[in-house]
Structure formats: structure tokens, C-alpha cells
Write an enzyme that holds these catalytic residues in place. Sequence first.
Site, PDB file in Angstrom:
ATOM      1  N   LYS A   3     -28.739  -5.309   3.183  1.00  0.00           N
ATOM      2  CA  LYS A   3     -28.192  -5.020   4.505  1.00  0.00           C
ATOM      3  C   LYS A   3     -28.178  -3.515   4.809  1.00  0.00           C
ATOM      4  CE  LYS A   3     -27.133  -9.144   6.188  1.00  0.00           C
ATOM      5  NZ  LYS A   3     -25.826  -9.790   6.084  1.00  0.00           N
ATOM      6  N   ARG A  37     -25.696 -15.212  -0.786  1.00  0.00           N
ATOM      7  CA  ARG A  37     -26.964 -15.423  -0.069  1.00  0.00           C
ATOM      8  C   ARG A  37     -27.830 -14.180  -0.246  1.00  0.00           C
ATOM      9  NH1 ARG A  37     -29.218 -14.479   4.960  1.00  0.00           N
ATOM     10  NH2 ARG A  37     -30.419 -16.196   5.882  1.00  0.00           N
TER      11      ARG A  37
END
Length: 278
Positions: free
Chosen positions: A223, A257
Site C-alpha cells: 500500500k 490479504r
Amino acid sequence: MIFKARERVWDLSHKTLVVGVINVTPDSFSDGGQCLEPGAAVLKAVEFQKAGADILDIGAESSRPGAPFITAEEEMARLAPVLKAVLKETGLPVSVDTVKAKVAKFSLEQGVCIVNDVSGLKGDPDMAEVVARFKAGLVIMHRRGDSRTMQQLTHYENVVENVLEELEESIDMALKAGISYEQIVVDPGIGFAKTKEQSLSLIKHLGSFQKFERPILIGPSRKSFIGEITGKRPQERLFGTAASVALSVERGARMIRVHDVREMKEVVEVTQAILNAE
């Protein structure tokens, strides 16, 4: 802590599952275009299976900031050959990453057992009914707005408290639609309508989300908050992801995830071994 997704049942009281991300998109932030062809997606799924993935999460519409919307028909056209082949070749439980009830219904009819809704049931009024009808697992993620507006919606009085409150609204929607509590997983939505500082705060205080007594899923993989800290490009954020995963497991995450299944499976196993040591 039991999680039910159609015929699948997991006891996640002391176990963290690794969810492998397969994006059947041309424009996802980290791996767009890599698995757009069905053959490439199947190869990635088999690779993840060998690396120890517990669940595969397949998405056909990018949810990154600024991503363009696509129709349900286009999303289903991308998913159709991939879902069929992946389910046949791996036998692993599959989650579909979608905000559209029509796409969720189509995917569940193909044999998918979990719906991962990044809108937290707020993107399509029919989504909860579809999940309830199929008795599917449901990942309720926190997000404000949509892919085009979410990064303008990052004002929180207190990010942890506000995300908890807004997730509770989504959980209530699910329960009122007939979805059982055991079908629900919660996700604080790292990077979705969140600044770097807010994402870091949510990971630090992830234990607060145990108040729901439901499995916590977290998706820090590659991210932008990691890139803002390290200056690394998405494909170079392996170690930043590993740090986020280890700390998340320590703070109670029961699903991780990730894009890098082999490496993060090892991070999860070692972290859990340390936590279980006397």
C-alpha cells in the site's frame, strides 16, 4: 471464533489465514495487467496454492484511488473464464472482490464462497440480500465514498473510533438482511479514505476491532503508506508489507490479504509461533 462461508467453516480462534490477491484488471495499483488473461490468472492461483494460500481473492475492477468505473457486464466478462478455471484447478475457496450485487450473484453461482465488498454494503442496496440468499461469507470493509472520491473524505474526529462506528453501521445492515454474525469478517480498510497517518493508526490500534468478536481482515500489502515511509515503488514494498503483517497478526488479525503469498505465509507462521511460545 467461527467463520462460515457457504459449505466452508473455519475456526479462527488461534489461526490467521493468508488470502492471495489476484487482480483480473488492467489498472490495479500494484499488479494491473499481470493476470488479465485467464491463463495467467490460473498460473498465479496455482502458484499461490503451492505457496500456502488459504483463500484466493479475485477482483475484476480496480478499487485504487481514481480508478475508472466499469459496468457489471464488463466485470463479469473478465471474471467468467478465470473463476471457472481457478476453482477447477486449485479447489481453494475463492472470494470475489466486488461492490456490485449482480457480479456477486454471478460469482456465487460459479462456486465462489465469499464476497469481499470494499464499500461495506453501501455501494449496492441489493448486495446484502444476495449474500444472505447464498449464505456466503462477507468481508465488510470500511470505505467512504468510491474510488473517485474517497481520498477527499479523510476527515475523522478520531479515525479508530469513527471507523469502528461506521463499520458497525454496515454490520447492522448485514444482520437486518438476514446475514448471520458468523458469516461476517471486518476490515478497517487500510488506504481507503485514509491518509498515511490514519492507516498507521488503524494498524497500531487494530486490537480495538476485536470488540466485534468477528475475524479481522487487513490488507496492507504494497500500500501507498509503505511507499510514503520508504520511498519504494509498489513491487519493492515487500519488507514494509512484512512489518505490517507481523504487527497486524500480533494485534489480532485473522486474515491477511497479500500479493506475496509465499513470503507473507512465512511471516504469519513465525509471528504466530512467537505468540504461542511460553
